[in-house]
Motif scaffolding. Structure first.
Motif: not given
Length: 399
Positions: A93-110
Motif C-alpha cells: 500500500a505504501e513505502l515509507h523509506a528509500n535507499v540511503g535513508d538512515s533508519v532506527q530500530k522499529g521504524q515503519l518502512l512499508a
C-alpha cells in the motif's frame, strides 16, 4: 707574371717567421714548469675548473621508522540484513523509506493493504465467541451430571458424555483463540519495521505489487558499520594480530582509521591469500561515510610497530637505470655516485638499508643534474624540495 705569383707567398713566409719569434720571446719570459711549486698548482687548479652545480649537503640520520604492511581489499558492510514480507498475497500500500535513508530500530518502512486481513480477524473473533458460548453450555451440563452422578438418575454413559463435551468445548475455545491470535499477527505483519538501526542499501519493493511470503523488500546495513577486507599472503598473515591499527585509503584519497577485528580461519587454495577483517572506526562521520561505500576497492596499511633505520631526504635519492643512487661529496668538492638499497618511506624521508654511512656528506637535492666526478659548489642551506640553483659563470663568481 711570375713576380706577381710569388709575392703573396713571400709575404706569408715573412708573417709566419715574425709570429714564431714572438712566441719564442713569450716562452722565454715565463718561468719553467720545473720552477712552478705544487702549492701554486693547487691554488690555480680550482680557479680553472667550473662547478657543475651549487648544492647543499645532508647526512643519513638514525631514527625510528614505522613498520607497515600494505594490502589491497574491498569495503563491505559489517552485516547486511534482508528485510522481507512475512505474509503472502497482500498488496503493497505504501513505502515509507528509500535507499540511503538512515533508519532506527522499529521504524515503519512499508505498509500492506489490511482489508482482507481485518476481515479474517473479524471471522476469528466470531468463532471465538461461538466457542465460548458452547463451552458455557457444556460446562453447565457437566456440572448437573456430576450432581446426580450417584443417584442413578443418569447412566454412567450419559455422565461421561457430558463430561467429554465439556472438555471438547474448552479445547474448541483454545483453538479458535489461537486462530484469532494468528490473524492478529498477520495484521501486525502488514507493517514492515526496521529490525535494527542502520542505512538502507537497496529497495526492491514497489507500491501496488502483490508479493509472496519471504519476498525481499529492503536491505539494511546494520548500525551503518562498514569493514575493509584486506587480502594478504599466507606468510604476511602471521604478522598481523587482532587489534592491529590500520590506515585505509579510498580511491579518492580519503583516509580513515581501522582496527583488525578478525583473521580469516582459512586461506584460499588458489591464490594462497587470506582475508583480514578490519572495522572502519570513523564511518559515522559524514565525510568518511561519503568517501567509503560497500563494494569499493581500497588500499590499507597495517601498522606493525617501529624499528631503527638510517634515512635521508627523498630528494637526495636519484633513480638511474633502475637503481637508486646518492651522490657523496668528497673533500675536493667532487661527487661520487653510490648505489643504495632503499626501504620504507615516512613523510619526506626514505630509509637507506645499505650503501651509505652516517658520516658521508651527501648531495641533498639536484643529483639528477650530476655525473660521476663532477665538481660542485657547497652552500650552507638550500630548500631540499626546490630545484637546485645552477652555478654562476666564472666571471660572476670572481666578483
Amino acid at each position: 707574371m711570375n713576380h706577381l705569383t710569388l709575392k703573396p707567398l713571400t709575404l706569408g713566409l715573412l708573417a709566419a717567421a715574425l709570429m714564431g719569434l714572438g712566441a719564442l720571446g713569450m716562452w722565454m719570459a715565463q718561468p719553467s714548469a720545473a720552477q712552478t711549486t705544487p702549492a701554486e698548482v693547487l691554488n690555480t687548479a680550482p680557479s680553472a675548473a667550473k662547478p657543475a652545480l651549487t648544492v647543499a649537503l645532508t647526512q643519513a640520520r638514525s631514527g625510528l621508522l614505522p613498520i607497515k604492511l600494505a594490502a589491497n581489499g574491498n569495503v563491505a558492510a559489517w552485516q547486511e540484513a534482508s528485510i522481507g514480507t512475512e505474509v503472502g498475497g497482500l498488496r503493497v500500500a505504501e513505502l515509507h523509506a528509500n535507499v540511503g535513508d538512515s533508519v532506527q530500530k522499529g521504524q515503519l518502512l512499508a505498509s500492506f493493504a489490511t482489508d482482507s486481513v481485518k476481515a479474517d480477524v473479524a471471522l476469528a473473533r466470531a468463532a471465538v465467541a461461538e466457542a465460548q458460548a458452547n463451552a458455557l453450555e457444556a460446562a453447565a451440563n457437566a456440572e448437573r451430571a456430576r450432581a446426580v452422578q450417584g443417584s442413578g438418575a443418569l447412566s454412567a454413559q450419559q455422565i461421561n458424555q457430558y463430561l467429554t463435551q465439556e472438555q471438547t468445548a474448552k479445547a474448541r475455545v483454545a483453538s479458535t483463540q489461537a486462530q484469532l491470535d494468528a490473524q492478529l499477527l498477520r495484521l501486525k505483519q502488514t507493517q514492515v519495521l526496521a529490525p535494527d538501526n542502520g542505512i538502507l542499501s537497496s529497495r526492491s519493493a514497489t507500491v501496488g505489487a502483490v508479493l509472496g511470503a519471504g519476498s525481499e523488500l529492503f536491505k539494511l546495513i546494520r548500525q551503518g558499520r562498514l569493514e575493509w577486507r584486506g587480502e594478504v599472503t599466507s606468510a604476511e598473515l602471521g604478522r598481523i594480530r587482532v587489534g592491529t591499527a590500520v590506515l585505509v585509503t579510498a580511491p579518492g584519497g580519503a583516509q580513515t582509521k581501522g582496527r583488525v577485528r578478525m583473521l580469516a580461519p582459512t586461506v584460499d587454495a588458489a591464490s594462497r591469500n587470506g582475508l583480514v577483517y578490519v572495522d572502519l572506526l570513523e564511518t559515522g562521520k559524514a565525510a568518511t561515510a561519503q568517501a567509503f561505500k560497500p563494494g569499493m576497492f581500497a588500499r590499507g596499511e597495517f601498522e606493525l610497530g617501529q624499528s631503527a633505520a638510517l634515512s635521508v631526504p627523498q630528494t637526495a635519492v636519484v633513480v638511474r637505470d633502475g637503481f637508486s643512487t646518492v651522490y657523496r661529496v668528497g673533500a675536493d668538492h667532487r661527487v661520487s655516485q653510490l648505489k643504495v638499497q632503499t626501504g620504507r618511506v615516512q613523510g619526506d624521508a626514505i630509509e637507506i638499508q645499505s650503501g651509505v654511512k652516517p658520516e658521508d656528506q651527501l648531495v641533498a637535492s639536484g643529483g639528477s643534474f650530476l655525473s660521476e666526478g663532477d665538481l660542485v659548489r657547497v652552500v650552507e642551506s638550500s630548500k631540499p624540495n626546490s630545484a637546485p640553483a645552477q652555478a654562476a659563470p666564472a666571471q660572476e663568481a670572481s666578483k
